[in-house]
Design a protein around this motif. Structure first.
Motif, mmCIF file in Angstrom:
data_model
loop_
_atom_site.group_PDB
_atom_site.id
_atom_site.type_symbol
_atom_site.label_atom_id
_atom_site.label_comp_id
_atom_site.label_asym_id
_atom_site.label_seq_id
_atom_site.Cartn_x
_atom_site.Cartn_y
_atom_site.Cartn_z
ATOM 1 N N LEU A 22 -41.426 18.594 -66.478
ATOM 2 C CA LEU A 22 -40.518 18.297 -65.372
ATOM 3 C C LEU A 22 -40.504 19.417 -64.336
ATOM 4 C CD1 LEU A 22 -38.446 16.517 -63.994
ATOM 5 C CD2 LEU A 22 -36.681 17.582 -65.426
ATOM 6 N N ASP A 23 -40.457 20.670 -64.765
ATOM 7 C CA ASP A 23 -40.409 21.770 -63.795
ATOM 8 C C ASP A 23 -41.659 21.809 -62.920
ATOM 9 O OD1 ASP A 23 -41.790 22.599 -66.157
ATOM 10 O OD2 ASP A 23 -41.438 24.714 -65.685
ATOM 11 N N HIS A 24 -42.801 21.452 -63.472
ATOM 12 C CA HIS A 24 -44.020 21.413 -62.671
ATOM 13 C C HIS A 24 -44.009 20.231 -61.703
ATOM 14 C CE1 HIS A 24 -46.661 24.059 -65.526
ATOM 15 N NE2 HIS A 24 -45.497 24.617 -65.224
ATOM 16 N N LYS A 25 -43.454 19.104 -62.130
ATOM 17 C CA LYS A 25 -43.327 17.956 -61.222
ATOM 18 C C LYS A 25 -42.427 18.310 -60.046
ATOM 19 C CE LYS A 25 -43.712 14.442 -64.800
ATOM 20 N NZ LYS A 25 -42.983 13.422 -65.540
ATOM 21 N N LEU A 26 -41.329 18.989 -60.340
ATOM 22 C CA LEU A 26 -40.389 19.360 -59.276
ATOM 23 C C LEU A 26 -41.009 20.370 -58.314
ATOM 24 C CD1 LEU A 26 -37.082 19.544 -61.336
ATOM 25 C CD2 LEU A 26 -37.787 17.764 -59.726
ATOM 26 N N ASP A 27 -41.807 21.302 -58.844
ATOM 27 C CA ASP A 27 -42.521 22.249 -57.978
ATOM 28 C C ASP A 27 -43.440 21.508 -57.011
ATOM 29 O OD1 ASP A 27 -41.345 24.465 -59.162
ATOM 30 O OD2 ASP A 27 -43.082 24.935 -60.423
ATOM 31 N N LEU A 28 -44.196 20.556 -57.536
ATOM 32 C CA LEU A 28 -45.120 19.791 -56.699
ATOM 33 C C LEU A 28 -44.354 18.962 -55.671
ATOM 34 C CD1 LEU A 28 -47.981 18.919 -56.018
ATOM 35 C CD2 LEU A 28 -47.786 17.157 -57.779
ATOM 36 N N TYR A 29 -43.260 18.347 -56.091
ATOM 37 C CA TYR A 29 -42.430 17.542 -55.201
ATOM 38 C C TYR A 29 -41.902 18.407 -54.048
ATOM 39 C CZ TYR A 29 -38.676 14.384 -53.737
ATOM 40 O OH TYR A 29 -37.851 13.569 -53.019
ATOM 41 N N ALA A 30 -41.387 19.594 -54.387
ATOM 42 C CA ALA A 30 -40.852 20.501 -53.369
ATOM 43 C C ALA A 30 -41.956 20.949 -52.405
ATOM 44 C CB ALA A 30 -40.207 21.714 -54.031
ATOM 45 N N ALA A 31 -43.142 21.215 -52.938
ATOM 46 C CA ALA A 31 -44.268 21.634 -52.083
ATOM 47 C C ALA A 31 -44.663 20.519 -51.122
ATOM 48 C CB ALA A 31 -45.457 22.028 -52.955
ATOM 49 N N LEU A 32 -44.669 19.281 -51.607
ATOM 50 C CA LEU A 32 -44.996 18.156 -50.730
ATOM 51 C C LEU A 32 -43.953 17.982 -49.637
ATOM 52 C CD1 LEU A 32 -46.277 15.586 -53.371
ATOM 53 C CD2 LEU A 32 -47.638 16.768 -51.640
ATOM 54 N N LEU A 33 -42.684 18.155 -49.977
ATOM 55 C CA LEU A 33 -41.621 18.053 -48.972
ATOM 56 C C LEU A 33 -41.766 19.155 -47.921
ATOM 57 C CD1 LEU A 33 -38.473 17.193 -51.119
ATOM 58 C CD2 LEU A 33 -39.753 15.675 -49.608
ATOM 59 N N CYS A 34 -42.065 20.369 -48.361
ATOM 60 C CA CYS A 34 -42.231 21.490 -47.425
ATOM 61 C C CYS A 34 -43.435 21.287 -46.514
ATOM 62 C CB CYS A 34 -42.373 22.794 -48.191
ATOM 63 S SG CYS A 34 -40.840 23.342 -48.962
ATOM 64 N N ALA A 35 -44.452 20.611 -47.032
ATOM 65 C CA ALA A 35 -45.659 20.364 -46.247
ATOM 66 C C ALA A 35 -45.478 19.182 -45.301
ATOM 67 C CB ALA A 35 -46.844 20.097 -47.178
#
Length: 51
Positions: A22-35
């Motif tokens: 889950l923590d890795h999914k959230l990291d990826l999700y946050a990175a996509l939002l920032c991008a």
């Protein structure tokens, strides 16, 4: 092999993240939002705010 599984494995390979965590999914999700790229679905399922 299923195309979805292949793409997930490719993302994991490129990012060094394990998308079963889950923590890795959230990291990826946050990175996509920032991008500025809104994912099609939220990190926990659902529609990412879309109705």
């Amino acid at each position: 092999m299923n195309t979805v599984h292949s793409r997930i494995e490719r993302v994991e390979s490129l990012t060094g993240r394990d998308l079963s965590r889950l923590d890795h999914k959230l990291d990826l999700y946050a990175a996509l939002l920032c991008a500025g790229r809104e994912p099609a679905h939220g990190p926990l399922g659902g529609t990412g705010g879309r109705v």
